[in-house]
Structures are given as structure tokens and as C-alpha cells.
Design a protein around this motif. Structure first.
Motif, short mmCIF file in Angstrom:
data_model
loop_
_atom_site.label_atom_id
_atom_site.label_comp_id
_atom_site.label_asym_id
_atom_site.label_seq_id
_atom_site.Cartn_x
_atom_site.Cartn_y
_atom_site.Cartn_z
N PRO A 379 0.81 -1.23 0.00
CA PRO A 379 0.00 0.00 0.00
C PRO A 379 0.84 1.27 0.00
N ALA A 380 1.87 1.32 0.86
CA ALA A 380 2.70 2.52 0.90
C ALA A 380 3.50 2.68 -0.39
N THR A 381 4.02 1.58 -0.91
CA THR A 381 4.80 1.63 -2.15
C THR A 381 3.93 2.10 -3.30
N ARG A 382 2.71 1.58 -3.37
CA ARG A 382 1.81 1.96 -4.45
C ARG A 382 1.43 3.43 -4.35
N ALA A 383 1.13 3.90 -3.14
CA ALA A 383 0.77 5.31 -2.97
C ALA A 383 1.92 6.21 -3.36
N ALA A 384 3.14 5.84 -2.98
CA ALA A 384 4.30 6.66 -3.33
C ALA A 384 4.50 6.71 -4.84
N GLU A 385 4.29 5.57 -5.51
CA GLU A 385 4.45 5.55 -6.96
C GLU A 385 3.36 6.37 -7.63
N LEU A 386 2.11 6.23 -7.16
CA LEU A 386 0.98 6.89 -7.80
C LEU A 386 0.95 8.39 -7.56
N LEU A 387 1.32 8.81 -6.35
CA LEU A 387 1.14 10.20 -5.96
C LEU A 387 2.43 11.01 -5.94
N VAL A 388 3.57 10.32 -5.98
CA VAL A 388 4.84 11.04 -5.90
C VAL A 388 5.71 10.77 -7.12
N HIS A 389 6.18 9.54 -7.25
CA HIS A 389 7.22 9.27 -8.25
C HIS A 389 6.72 9.39 -9.68
N ARG A 390 5.54 8.83 -9.98
CA ARG A 390 5.03 8.91 -11.36
C ARG A 390 4.74 10.34 -11.77
N PRO A 391 3.98 11.12 -11.00
CA PRO A 391 3.74 12.52 -11.43
C PRO A 391 5.00 13.37 -11.43
N LEU A 392 5.95 13.03 -10.53
CA LEU A 392 7.21 13.79 -10.52
C LEU A 392 8.00 13.53 -11.80
N ARG A 393 8.05 12.26 -12.22
CA ARG A 393 8.73 11.95 -13.48
C ARG A 393 8.04 12.63 -14.65
N ALA A 394 6.70 12.66 -14.61
CA ALA A 394 5.96 13.31 -15.70
C ALA A 394 6.26 14.80 -15.75
N ARG A 395 6.40 15.43 -14.59
CA ARG A 395 6.70 16.88 -14.56
C ARG A 395 8.09 17.15 -15.12
N TRP A 396 9.06 16.32 -14.77
CA TRP A 396 10.41 16.49 -15.32
C TRP A 396 10.38 16.29 -16.84
#
Length: 563
Positions: A379-396
């Protein structure tokens, strides 16, 4: 109550019954106040002081006489300034010698709303009956979380007679604070209010006359004495950074309970709340590293979501934000400010999947979210990927695409147009700044190509936001400059068309007058030559075109000499 403020508009047609005019015994007006109980009036501390007698009059209730009043030292919180020059306090409770009718009282309301339209009632000089002024809440100011009020018009800046007057929120029709002070000096543009939760931090007894949901779940509050827990300094620093608005807006972390890490989170949540942050607990952490102490008013809601459904979480958020009729998540995008919420035990919610979908929606609407999971795992890993890492990569990735657009498309497009047409007088500086932005963007792209991975971490997202703002500004400037040159190129084509259409007619008319044909041809050649010159000077070419067209419009030989 809708969010359009119909009831507030109607109520502004009359004087509120709860507004108190505070006077000296001889009738001189000192300021305003809010009648919270039959024998208690809330006002600003600089309006009244212990050891003096006052008179309180409800100007909105005809026939009531003024009532004697005093203030006790323990209910008078004078205004103070800290080492940074930030104001705090400036609050007082008056005690009335004779109780006023209870039906004229009002209550304060907790509301996470440091933005939006409000109204305030006070007594400017020469208007003892009082009047409403409109304003917009702008932002919290200083460590005491006083809030700036921008007047709707310069004439509605709160004068001293407004000090202590109630501030009514248009969205809820509730009194959400009182006016404290006005910027001093010429050209001042702001007044200041103390919101309800800040008032409660200084005068906790006012809670007896207060409504609205508290920001912090009782399960997440803590004392800050040395026996309460041991401070996890790196984690406290990370939390304080998030509360200050730094880094990526969503922070996903694992906080087992109980333990030092859980206590550190509770400490941060408590200190970041306006109501719970008091002189006592800030004194208790005065020896802690300053980078571990969050600012007051840094969150709207801190909630333990263990066992709660997604709908229940949304209801709590809506209550704090003053949404009463339709608490759907899609409405948050139109709110007066982005939500800042701390949700703890996310992995122990009743509906983890539904809650994660709600959080994703809130994040897309601009919410700042601190999400604490009780244990590591999917759950924590999925939330971090969905809400942090994926949108952060998209912004870069979007930043790289914007840089490519600036350097590979807009930059060459501007250069091409500058080779074809000269800028208008007065616009050269804009074009030079636009070209400078292309050069800086090339340098930034080269720097990003060699940026270490640590500079792309969520905690360093502020760097990304700075780059996005700069590149966006450069793109807009380039588009504006290209648009200006395109307009001049269109004008060039219009002039060419005008000359081309005029020449056959002019030649026929000039042929009847002998040598006028050669004179017309010379003017025609001069205009066409200037129009086809690169870069084209539109002003010179237009003058030549007007001269040619003017010559052609002269029919008689005697008019040639005049022209």
C-alpha cells in the motif's frame, strides 16, 4: 447555505445585533467587539486595558443602553513582537457589569479558510453607527498566523474604529475572526485579522462560544515535554520542510505506532496547528533545532483515518473547508485555497482502494498531502508511486519538452522572423529578452543533462518548480515576441498587395499625362524595394507606400507639382 453568499449580502443591509461599540465612559468611540455571551465581549487588546472602565453598546439593537465593562489582566493578551518583528496576541475579553439579552450573541467558527471574500463591521471616524466593509483574505502572516485582509476598494481599508470587529466569511455566513490592526503609513493596503483558532490559542476559554470542527484529531495530539517522547531529528526536519511548503506537495512516509517516529509526527502536527500551538508548547521546543519546528497554520486538517471510509474522510475535509451542501472531491478545484491535510494510518482505512482514489483526485486538484502508513509494504509503495514518483517523473519530462520547444521551435522561429522584419519601435527590448531566454534555456537543458539523481528527488522538487516557472515565462515571452513580428509580417503582405493592386490603375492614369509614368514607376519601385528588403523596416516601407498611393491618386498634371 450556498457558496455564493446570498445570506451575507442580505445581512449586510443591516447592522448585526452582535456588534459591540466600545466607548469610554464619556462616549468616545474606541473600537468594536463581538458579543459572545450575555456578559462577554471579544475585542482587540489595544482597544482596552486592565484597570480602566468602558461602556459597551449594541448599536444594532435600538433601545438598549450602554453597559459598563472592564477587562481582567488574565483575559488581556497584549500585542507582542518576536525577534523577527511578527505580531502576536492583541486579544481581550471584556466582562459586562450587566448581562445583555442572550438572543443578540453570536459564536465564533473554526474554518480553514485564509483566502476568500469576507465582510467586517466597524466604526470609522465620524460614523458612530458603523458600516460594513468588504475585503478578501489573502494569506497568513507571521508565526501567530494573523491573516491579511485586502480591501475591495481603497475606501474600505479598515480604520482604527474597526479594531475588534467581527469578520464574517461569505461562504458560510459565520464569524471567523476579529480585526486587529491596519498597516501604518501612507499607501497602506492591508488590514489584519486573528482567525478563530489563533484566538483560541491565546484565550482557550473562548472555546465555550465556538463552533466548527477542530483541525487535529485528538488521537494525533501530543504534549511536547521531554518525557513525551524522543525527537527523531531527521524525520522532524523532513516534516517541518513539508509544512513550510517545500518539496513535492505529497509526502508518503511510514510511521509505526507507538514509537519516537510516531511521537515526532504528533509533535509536528500539534505545533503546526493554530489552536494547539501555544506559548507553553513552543517554549518546550525552544531548545530543539529550529529547522524541526513547523510554522503555525501549516495544515487544514490532521486526521487518523483508521477504520474510516473514503466518504467519511471527504466529509471531514468538507467540514473544515466550509463545504456544506455538496462535499464532492471535484469541487475542491474551485475552492479559495489548496487543501493541506495530514492523514495517518492510511493503510488501515476501511476502504484503502477508494481512499487512494480520493487522494489521487485531491492531489490532482492541487492538495498538499502528508500520508503516513503504519507499516511498509505494497500500500505505501503503491501510494508513493501513484502520488509522488510517477507525477514527478511526468513533470520532469514536461519540463524537458518545454525546454525543447523553447530552444528547438520557438527560438528558431523568432530568429527567422527577426531576419525577415525589424521590430516595432519600443519592442526591441522585449525581443532581446526573448532571445536571452532561449540562450538561458539552452544552458539549463545542458545542465539538466548532467544533473545527479539526488537533485530530482521529491524533497528537491522546489528546483523543478523554479525551472518550470522560468521556462514558462520564457515561452510566453517568446510567443508574444513572435506574435508581434507575425503581425508586422502580415502588415508587410497587406502593403505588398496594396501596391500590387494600385500599380496597374496608377499606370493607366499616369499614361495620360506623359512623364508621370516614370515618376510613378520610381515611387512604385522604391516602395516594393523597401517591402522586399530583409529585414523589412515596416515604418519606412509604409511611408513609401503612402507616397506612391498618394501620387497615383493625383490625376491632373498641375497636382503633381503640389504633391
Amino acid at each position: 447555505m450556498t457558496r455564493t453568499g446570498e445570506r451575507v449580502v442580505a445581512s449586510r443591509l443591516r447592522t448585526p445585533r452582535w456588534i459591540a461599540r466600545i466607548e469610554t465612559p464619556d462616549g468616545r468611540v474606541l473600537g468594536a467587539g463581538v458579543l459572545l455571551a450575555p456578559d462577554r465581549v471579544l475585542t482587540a487588546a489595544h482597544v482596552v486595558g486592565p484597570g480602566h472602565r468602558y461602556a459597551v453598546r449594541l448599536v444594532g439593537v435600538p433601545g438598549l443602553d450602554a453597559v459598563p465593562a472592564t477587562v481582567r489582566p488574565e483575559e488581556h493578551v497584549p500585542q507582542r513582537e518576536d525577534t523577527f518583528g511578527d505580531r502576536s496576541g492583541d486579544l481581550a475579553l471584556l466582562r459586562l457589569a450587566t448581562a445583555l439579552p442572550a438572543e443578540h450573541t453570536t459564536r465564533l467558527y473554526r474554518l480553514a479558510a485564509p483566502h476568500g471574500p469576507v465582510s467586517m463591521y466597524g466604526f470609522p471616524d465620524g460614523d458612530d453607527g458603523g458600516r460594513w466593509h468588504g475585503a478578501t483574505l489573502v494569506a497568513a502572516r507571521g508565526r501567530d498566523s494573523q491573516v491579511q485582509l485586502r480591501p475591495l476598494t481603497p475606501g474600505e481599508l479598515a480604520a482604527p474604529g474597526f479594531s475588534g470587529g467581527g469578520v464574517v466569511d461569505h461562504a458560510t455566513d459565520q464569524v471567523i475572526g476579529i480585526v486587529l490592526s491596519v498597516d501604518e503609513g501612507p499607501g497602506s493596503a492591508f488590514s489584519y485579522m486573528s482567525p478563530t483558532e489563533t484566538i483560541l490559542s491565546h484565550l482557550p476559554q473562548v472555546a465555550a462560544w465556538t463552533d466548527g470542527a477542530e483541525a487535529v484529531d485528538p488521537r494525533l495530539r501530543t504534549g511536547t515535554g521531554p518525557a513525551a517522547g524522543r525527537l527523531d531529528v531527521p524525520f522532524a526536519t523532513e516534516l517541518a520542510s513539508w509544512f513550510r511548503g517545500e518539496g513535492w506537495p505529497v509526502l508518503v512516509t511510514v510511521v509505526p505506532a507507538p514509537g519516537d517516529r510516531a511521537w515526532t509526527l504528533q509533535r509536528a502536527v500539534t505545533l503546526a496547528d493554530r489552536e494547539l500551538r501555544t506559548h507553553r508548547n513552543t517554549s518546550a521546543v525552544s531548545q530543539d533545532p529550529p529547522e524541526t519546528v513547523p510554522p503555525a497554520g501549516a495544515h487544514d486538517l490532521a486526521l487518523d483515518v483508521k477504520g474510516l471510509t473514503a466518504a467519511e474522510v471527504m466529509d471531514r475535509i468538507a467540514e473544515r473547508l466550509g463545504i456544506r451542501d455538496d462535499p464532492r472531491p471535484e469541487r475542491l478545484g474551485s475552492l479559495r485555497l489548496p487543501l493541506a491535510a495530514v492523514l495517518v494510518a492510511v493503510d488501515q482505512a476501511a476502504e484503502p482502494e477508494a481512499l487512494l482514489a480520493l487522494l489521487e483526485r485531491l492531489a490532482r486538484e492541487g492538495a498538499r498531502l502528508l500520508l503516513a502508513f503504519r507499516g511498509p509494504g505494497e500500500p505505501a509503495t503503491r501510494a508513493a508511486e501513484l502520488l509522488v514518483h510517477r507525477p514527478l517523473r511526468a513533470r520532469w519530462a514536461r519540463l524537458h519538452a518545454e525546454l525543447s520547444c523553447v530552444t528547438d521551435e520557438l527560438g528558431p522561429a523568432l530568429e527567422d522572423r527577426r531576419h525577415r522584419v525589424l521590430p516595432a519601435p519600443g519592442s526591441r527590448a522585449l525581443l532581446d529578452r526573448a532571445e536571452g531566454g532561449v540562450r538561458r534555456s539552452r544552458m539549463l537543458r545542458a545542465w539538466l543533462a548532467h544533473t545527479p539523481d539526488r537533485d530530482r528527488e521529491p524533497a528537491r522538487a522546489g528546483l523543478l518548480f523554479t525551472f518550470e516557472e522560468a521556462v514558462g515565462r520564457r515561452r510566453r515571452r517568446l510567443e508574444q515576441a513572435i506574435g508581434l513580428l507575425d503581425a508586422r509580417l502580415r502588415r508587410r503582405e497587406e502593403l505588398l498587395g496594396r501596391v500590387g493592386a494600385e500599380w496597374p490603375l496608377c499606370r493607366q492614369r499616369a499614361a495620360a499625362h506623359g512623364d508621370r509614368v516614370m515618376a510613378a514607376y520610381r515611387l512604385y519601385e522604391q516602395a516594393v524595394s523597401l517591402l522586399r528588403q530583409t529585414p523589412c523596416d515596416i515604418e519606412r516601407a509604409e511611408t513609401a507606400v503612402e507616397r506612391f498611393v498618394g501620387f497615383c491618386s493625383t490625376n491632373a498634371p498641375e497636382e503633381e507639382g503640389a504633391s
